[in-house]
Write an enzyme that holds these catalytic residues in place. Structure first.
Site, PDB file in Angstrom:
ATOM      1  N   LYS A   1       0.815  -1.218   0.000  1.00 12.29           N
ATOM      2  CA  LYS A   1       0.000   0.000   0.000  1.00 12.29           C
ATOM      3  C   LYS A   1       0.848   1.268   0.000  1.00 12.29           C
ATOM      4  O   LYS A   1       0.560   2.234  -0.711  1.00 12.29           O
ATOM      5  CB  LYS A   1      -0.961  -0.022   1.183  1.00 12.29           C
ATOM      6  CG  LYS A   1      -2.053  -1.089   1.064  1.00 12.29           C
ATOM      7  CD  LYS A   1      -2.987  -1.054   2.250  1.00 12.29           C
ATOM      8  CE  LYS A   1      -4.181  -1.984   2.037  1.00 12.29           C
ATOM      9  NZ  LYS A   1      -3.795  -3.382   1.913  1.00 12.29           N
ATOM     10  N   ILE A   2       1.924   1.290   0.811  1.00 13.99           N
ATOM     11  CA  ILE A   2       2.777   2.482   0.863  1.00 13.99           C
ATOM     12  C   ILE A   2       3.584   2.623  -0.418  1.00 13.99           C
ATOM     13  O   ILE A   2       3.653   3.704  -1.016  1.00 13.99           O
ATOM     14  CB  ILE A   2       3.699   2.436   2.096  1.00 13.99           C
ATOM     15  CG1 ILE A   2       2.866   2.477   3.379  1.00 13.99           C
ATOM     16  CG2 ILE A   2       4.698   3.592   2.060  1.00 13.99           C
ATOM     17  CD1 ILE A   2       3.661   2.224   4.648  1.00 13.99           C
TER      18      ILE A   2
ATOM     19  N   THR B   1      12.038   4.617   4.418  1.00 10.79           N
ATOM     20  CA  THR B   1      11.036   4.946   5.433  1.00 10.79           C
ATOM     21  C   THR B   1      10.343   3.668   5.915  1.00 10.79           C
ATOM     22  O   THR B   1       9.213   3.727   6.409  1.00 10.79           O
ATOM     23  CB  THR B   1       9.987   5.939   4.875  1.00 10.79           C
ATOM     24  OG1 THR B   1       9.464   5.434   3.635  1.00 10.79           O
ATOM     25  CG2 THR B   1      10.598   7.304   4.640  1.00 10.79           C
ATOM     26  N   SER B   2      11.026   2.543   5.792  1.00  9.69           N
ATOM     27  CA  SER B   2      10.438   1.252   6.175  1.00  9.69           C
ATOM     28  C   SER B   2      10.990   0.761   7.514  1.00  9.69           C
ATOM     29  O   SER B   2      10.415   1.007   8.554  1.00  9.69           O
ATOM     30  CB  SER B   2      10.667   0.223   5.069  1.00  9.69           C
ATOM     31  OG  SER B   2       9.944   0.578   3.913  1.00  9.69           O
ATOM     32  N   ARG B   3      12.115   0.055   7.485  1.00  8.62           N
ATOM     33  CA  ARG B   3      12.769  -0.427   8.691  1.00  8.62           C
ATOM     34  C   ARG B   3      14.273  -0.239   8.550  1.00  8.62           C
ATOM     35  O   ARG B   3      14.845  -0.487   7.491  1.00  8.62           O
ATOM     36  CB  ARG B   3      12.436  -1.899   8.952  1.00  8.62           C
ATOM     37  CG  ARG B   3      11.016  -2.128   9.441  1.00  8.62           C
ATOM     38  CD  ARG B   3      10.791  -1.567  10.840  1.00  8.62           C
ATOM     39  NE  ARG B   3       9.444  -1.810  11.353  1.00  8.62           N
ATOM     40  CZ  ARG B   3       8.433  -0.963  11.246  1.00  8.62           C
ATOM     41  NH1 ARG B   3       8.605   0.198  10.590  1.00  8.62           N
ATOM     42  NH2 ARG B   3       7.260  -1.249  11.774  1.00  8.62           N
TER      43      ARG B   3
ATOM     44  N   ASP C   1      14.244   7.675   7.533  1.00  7.51           N
ATOM     45  CA  ASP C   1      13.339   7.974   8.634  1.00  7.51           C
ATOM     46  C   ASP C   1      13.430   6.881   9.692  1.00  7.51           C
ATOM     47  O   ASP C   1      12.745   6.931  10.706  1.00  7.51           O
ATOM     48  CB  ASP C   1      11.901   8.087   8.104  1.00  7.51           C
ATOM     49  CG  ASP C   1      10.909   8.525   9.166  1.00  7.51           C
ATOM     50  OD1 ASP C   1      11.149   9.562   9.807  1.00  7.51           O
ATOM     51  OD2 ASP C   1       9.895   7.816   9.371  1.00  7.51           O
TER      52      ASP C   1
ATOM     53  N   GLU D   1      17.673   2.494  16.280  1.00  7.01           N
ATOM     54  CA  GLU D   1      16.874   3.674  16.628  1.00  7.01           C
ATOM     55  C   GLU D   1      16.225   3.591  18.000  1.00  7.01           C
ATOM     56  O   GLU D   1      15.905   4.622  18.606  1.00  7.01           O
ATOM     57  CB  GLU D   1      15.801   3.926  15.566  1.00  7.01           C
ATOM     58  CG  GLU D   1      14.696   2.898  15.513  1.00  7.01           C
ATOM     59  CD  GLU D   1      13.634   3.248  14.479  1.00  7.01           C
ATOM     60  OE1 GLU D   1      12.469   3.379  14.866  1.00  7.01           O
ATOM     61  OE2 GLU D   1      13.970   3.403  13.296  1.00  7.01           O
TER      62      GLU D   1
ATOM     63  N   HIS E   1      11.705   8.715  12.626  1.00  5.80           N
ATOM     64  CA  HIS E   1      10.556   7.817  12.481  1.00  5.80           C
ATOM     65  C   HIS E   1       9.236   8.588  12.579  1.00  5.80           C
ATOM     66  O   HIS E   1       8.333   8.232  13.340  1.00  5.80           O
ATOM     67  CB  HIS E   1      10.593   6.717  13.547  1.00  5.80           C
ATOM     68  CG  HIS E   1       9.959   5.434  13.088  1.00  5.80           C
ATOM     69  ND1 HIS E   1      10.585   4.217  13.167  1.00  5.80           N
ATOM     70  CD2 HIS E   1       8.747   5.185  12.525  1.00  5.80           C
ATOM     71  CE1 HIS E   1       9.791   3.274  12.692  1.00  5.80           C
ATOM     72  NE2 HIS E   1       8.653   3.849  12.286  1.00  5.80           N
ATOM     73  N   GLN E   2       9.129   9.626  11.764  1.00  3.62           N
ATOM     74  CA  GLN E   2       7.928  10.460  11.793  1.00  3.62           C
ATOM     75  C   GLN E   2       7.072  10.336  10.540  1.00  3.62           C
ATOM     76  O   GLN E   2       6.075  11.056  10.405  1.00  3.62           O
ATOM     77  CB  GLN E   2       8.320  11.925  12.005  1.00  3.62           C
ATOM     78  CG  GLN E   2       8.947  12.608  10.793  1.00  3.62           C
ATOM     79  CD  GLN E   2       9.158  14.097  10.998  1.00  3.62           C
ATOM     80  OE1 GLN E   2      10.124  14.496  11.639  1.00  3.62           O
ATOM     81  NE2 GLN E   2       8.268  14.911  10.454  1.00  3.62           N
ATOM     82  N   ALA E   3       7.424   9.435   9.634  1.00  8.49           N
ATOM     83  CA  ALA E   3       6.697   9.359   8.368  1.00  8.49           C
ATOM     84  C   ALA E   3       5.210   9.081   8.579  1.00  8.49           C
ATOM     85  O   ALA E   3       4.367   9.537   7.810  1.00  8.49           O
ATOM     86  CB  ALA E   3       7.312   8.301   7.462  1.00  8.49           C
ATOM     87  N   PHE E   4       4.889   8.346   9.627  1.00  5.64           N
ATOM     88  CA  PHE E   4       3.488   7.995   9.910  1.00  5.64           C
ATOM     89  C   PHE E   4       2.733   9.124  10.601  1.00  5.64           C
ATOM     90  O   PHE E   4       1.515   9.051  10.763  1.00  5.64           O
ATOM     91  CB  PHE E   4       3.455   6.769  10.829  1.00  5.64           C
ATOM     92  CG  PHE E   4       3.791   7.078  12.263  1.00  5.64           C
ATOM     93  CD1 PHE E   4       2.793   7.217  13.211  1.00  5.64           C
ATOM     94  CD2 PHE E   4       5.106   7.278  12.661  1.00  5.64           C
ATOM     95  CE1 PHE E   4       3.097   7.532  14.538  1.00  5.64           C
ATOM     96  CE2 PHE E   4       5.427   7.583  13.962  1.00  5.64           C
ATOM     97  CZ  PHE E   4       4.410   7.709  14.911  1.00  5.64           C
TER      98      PHE E   4
END
Length: 332
Positions: free
Chosen positions: A154-155, A232-234, A258, A263, A295-298
């Site tokens: 989806k992303i 922006t995944s892991r 991200d 982290e 880790h702010q993409a969400f």
């Protein structure tokens, strides 16, 4: 229904409390991450709700099972930090939020790419200091460039569509090809071909035991000189030591991340008055062509609303279901 939340931030409280209509749920909030150090504190709850850096390994799951926990609810899409086999063995269901807002993450990825390319973060700081020079701010047109997208869930699908809107050629790699994307002009290729042809490579796949450090020294050698990598995944999809070497050798023209392998030791907290002992992270931050967000993409209003709503829906449904020997631990 009692839920213990771990790795809690103020916004978690805000959005989960506003979705607790009718007071169906009783919450316990812990700022610490879930792991062997705190799991014994879990008492009289039906559910533990965890995030990306909580450690839900076999040891932790065994204790949760002893304490009567019935569901492990992930308020995120990724699930690499949960031992699913152990959860199934102990009859604990696992639920996650795979589609809270794919556009939120995709749009942040594009924002990072534009910032890294056009150096808007540096221009902003310059102008505030009354420095209006353009020297060192040169970028390039995205239009006509070749974008490689690894993972078209989806992303990844949302990101492909945005980049197509920029007039880019989009190559994709996924174990399962998306027919809609193919009709829209996205070309599926092998991973090696994607590495060889892409000017920009963006990772949008979950972390598994098979793809840990998928971007490592051998991978970088297959890429174009000056390629830009986005993640922006892991964090563990990228070998951090290898990416530093690729930056030093100018193999990489830029890196925007991200997420970061280690982290959990730094992200989601204010360390502005602290000496950060992670030398690898400090080295990464020293490069002028590296952009890091925490880790702010969400992190959008829409995404957090959907995360809270879907997580609570999953929990309510899951408490009325049983994990059978034949079914996986996951609840949809």
């Amino acid at each position: 229904m009692k839920i213990a939340f771990f790795s809690t931030q103020p916004y978690d409280r805000q959005f989960f409390e506003q979705e607790n209509t009718g007071g169906k749920f009783i919450y316990q909030f812990y700022e610490t991450h879930l792991g062997p150090h705190i799991v014994q504190a879990v008492e009289n709850v039906d559910v533990v709700c965890v995030f990306v850096n909580d450690k839900v390994n076999a040891e932790v799951i065994a204790v949760l099972a002893e304490k009567g926990v019935r569901i492990i609810a992930l308020r995120c899409a990724g699930f690499n930090n949960v031992d699913l086999a152990a959860a199934k063995t102990h009859g604990i269901a696992v639920c996650r939020v795979p589609a809270y807002s794919p556009e939120a993450v995709a749009e942040h990825t594009v924002a990072m790419l534009l910032t890294l390319n056009r150096k808007t973060h540096k221009a902003y700081n310059r102008v505030r200091e009354q420095n209006f020079s353009l020297t060192g701010l040169l970028g390039f047109n995205l239009h006509g460039r070749t974008i490689g997208v690894v993972g078209t869930g989806k992303i990844g699908k949302a990101f492909c569509r945005i980049m197509r809107g920029f007039g880019c050629h989009v190559l994709a790699f996924d174990l399962y090809e998306d027919e809609d994307l193919k009709k829209e002009g996205v070309q599926y290729v092998t991973l090696d071909e994607l590495y060889a042809r892409a000017d920009i490579i963006s990772l949008h796949c979950p972390l598994t035991t098979d793809n840990k450090h998928m971007l490592r020294e051998a991978s970088f050698q297959k890429m174009k000189d000056g390629v830009i990598v986005l993640n922006t995944s892991r964090g563990a999809l990228i070998d951090t030591v290898a990416v530093i070497e690729a930056l030093k050798s100018r193999k990489l023209g830029g890196l925007a991340i991200d997420v970061y392998e280690q982290e959990e030791k730094v992200f989601f907290r204010d360390l502005s008055d602290t000496v950060i002992e992670d030398d690898t992270l400090q080295r990464l931050m020293s490069f002028p062509n590296v952009l890091i967000t925490a880790h702010q993409a969400f992190f959008t209003d829409e995404a957090l609303t959907q995360i809270a709503r879907k997580t609570l829906t999953n929990i309510e449904k899951g408490l009325h279901q049983r994990v059978s020997d034949d079914d996986p631990a996951f609840l949809d």
